[in-house]
Design a protein around this motif. Sequence first.
Motif, PDB file in Angstrom:
ATOM      1  N   TYR A 261       0.833  -1.197   0.000  1.00  0.00           N
ATOM      2  CA  TYR A 261       0.000   0.000   0.000  1.00  0.00           C
ATOM      3  C   TYR A 261       0.869   1.249   0.000  1.00  0.00           C
ATOM      4  N   PHE A 262       0.259   2.357  -0.425  1.00  0.00           N
ATOM      5  CA  PHE A 262       0.890   3.669  -0.370  1.00  0.00           C
ATOM      6  C   PHE A 262       0.094   4.540   0.590  1.00  0.00           C
ATOM      7  N   TYR A 263       0.801   5.366   1.371  1.00  0.00           N
ATOM      8  CA  TYR A 263       0.100   6.342   2.190  1.00  0.00           C
ATOM      9  C   TYR A 263       1.051   7.488   2.508  1.00  0.00           C
ATOM     10  N   GLY A 264       0.489   8.575   3.024  1.00  0.00           N
ATOM     11  CA  GLY A 264       1.295   9.700   3.466  1.00  0.00           C
ATOM     12  C   GLY A 264       1.488  10.745   2.387  1.00  0.00           C
ATOM     13  N   SER A 265       2.281  11.751   2.725  1.00  0.00           N
ATOM     14  CA  SER A 265       2.551  12.842   1.802  1.00  0.00           C
ATOM     15  C   SER A 265       3.890  13.479   2.152  1.00  0.00           C
ATOM     16  N   CYS A 266       4.428  14.201   1.194  1.00  0.00           N
ATOM     17  CA  CYS A 266       5.688  14.928   1.373  1.00  0.00           C
ATOM     18  C   CYS A 266       6.773  14.002   1.927  1.00  0.00           C
ATOM     19  N   CYS A 267       7.405  14.432   3.028  1.00  0.00           N
ATOM     20  CA  CYS A 267       8.491  13.620   3.585  1.00  0.00           C
ATOM     21  C   CYS A 267       7.987  12.370   4.292  1.00  0.00           C
ATOM     22  N   LEU A 268       6.664  12.264   4.466  1.00  0.00           N
ATOM     23  CA  LEU A 268       6.097  11.105   5.170  1.00  0.00           C
ATOM     24  C   LEU A 268       5.553  10.051   4.210  1.00  0.00           C
ATOM     25  N   LYS A 269       5.616  10.332   2.920  1.00  0.00           N
ATOM     26  CA  LYS A 269       5.059   9.360   1.975  1.00  0.00           C
ATOM     27  C   LYS A 269       5.902   8.090   1.987  1.00  0.00           C
TER      28      LYS A 269
END
Length: 456
Positions: A261-269
């Motif tokens: 799975y993929f989740y998060g954004s920016c530096c947290l992706k």
Amino acid sequence: MAFYDTWPKVDPLIVLVVLCLIVLVDRIWEMILTKRQQLVCLNAIMVPEELRGIIPPEIYHRARIYELHKTELQLWKYLIDLIITLCELILGFYPFLWGLAAMTLQKVTSQEIWITLIFVFYLTIYICIRFLPVLIYDKCLLELRYGMSGKFPWYLYCCIGAMSILLSQLVLLPLAAAIVFSVKFIGYYFFLWFWLFWAAFTLLLVFFLPYCCIPCIGRQVVLPEGTALYMEVKRVCDVVGFPMKRVFIIKTRTMQYSNAYFYGSCCLKRIVIFDTLLLNKGKEPNEIHPYEVGRGLTNIQVAGVVCHELGHWKHGHFYKATIIMKIHFFITMGLFGLFFHSPQLYMAVGFEAGVMPIIVGFIIVLKFALTPYLTLANVLMLWNLRRFEYAADKFAHRMGYSIQLRMALVKIYADHMSFPVYDQCYARWHHTHPTILQRLAYQQKLDMKAINAGTY
């Protein structure tokens, strides 16, 4: 003065009729959908052509029998729930149980928070008893009809029920007390504060998920460099500019389900790959259990799955889903506050004028009054999630990973056999993902478009 004072006074009897109609329509519609799925299952005697080389007939037969058992049990659940729920509304079950809780503590206290705790305890016992007709129907009729022998004797189910009643109080009683205290402390617009708390909590969850929730599944590490899998994944990540240091492997403990799975954004992706998705869990055959040998995907197939997850990233699905969920919850809380403060709703289920227990308000609003909106919102969000999956599949197709993704989907399905044939209406109403047959058909459709366009 509350704004309800300016509203036309609605007869509580009319409100009761509306609540009963909501329950009736909702349960009958669910029964229709389940019956459609049951008929599809009855007619799907042969293994679908797309999966004939994957599913042995005997395993497909077992999966079909299980699905028939499940749908018939679900039909019985909806029917029993419809009858009991209508009786609860018409006969004034909630005022009765609240009065019983108040009577239990009448010599000790009359404070709402303590009555609430006794009410929740009684309600938990009632819910276990309420489930008995479904359990008896399943164990005494369906399991015999479908050749599924019971795993436990009847007295063990009684013990499990008693334990569930006691253990559930560890969560339900503090939660009920917190709800009552919060509503009394915050006041009239408590539902807006609930929304703000939930919005902040879900944002924090993005930060703390890798450190709080993932350790319960297994140990998470960055995908090791220098391996064949690393090179395959790097090839597709480099094309779209996704950093390899944000690709992780979870070394699971007991989980058998294959996932990424993929989740998060920016530096947290991050893209997270379960080791169960890898061929033989990425180990030598002598290092794993015999039944795990041969399960999982080849490196190029894993890259196809990663390409699908990159599609979610490139299309901003995480942002979109987050915004949609927050808007949905805001609308839910607004409607909740609207109904929660309505005295006619409490009078409709049998309470005297002016008696509006907080915990009962939560139950009747969420269980009855909000059903039309929650049902519609759920269908729309499921449609949107399936749209996201198709968009990610299309991205993988454009990246040239259509065959690898198809092979990966089939292999994952072969490793975790389930019944593959679903009624389209039933699937739209219940599934977050397109079915295996729908996804394979979609890839075939994309192939035909590419051929017609001359890009193949």
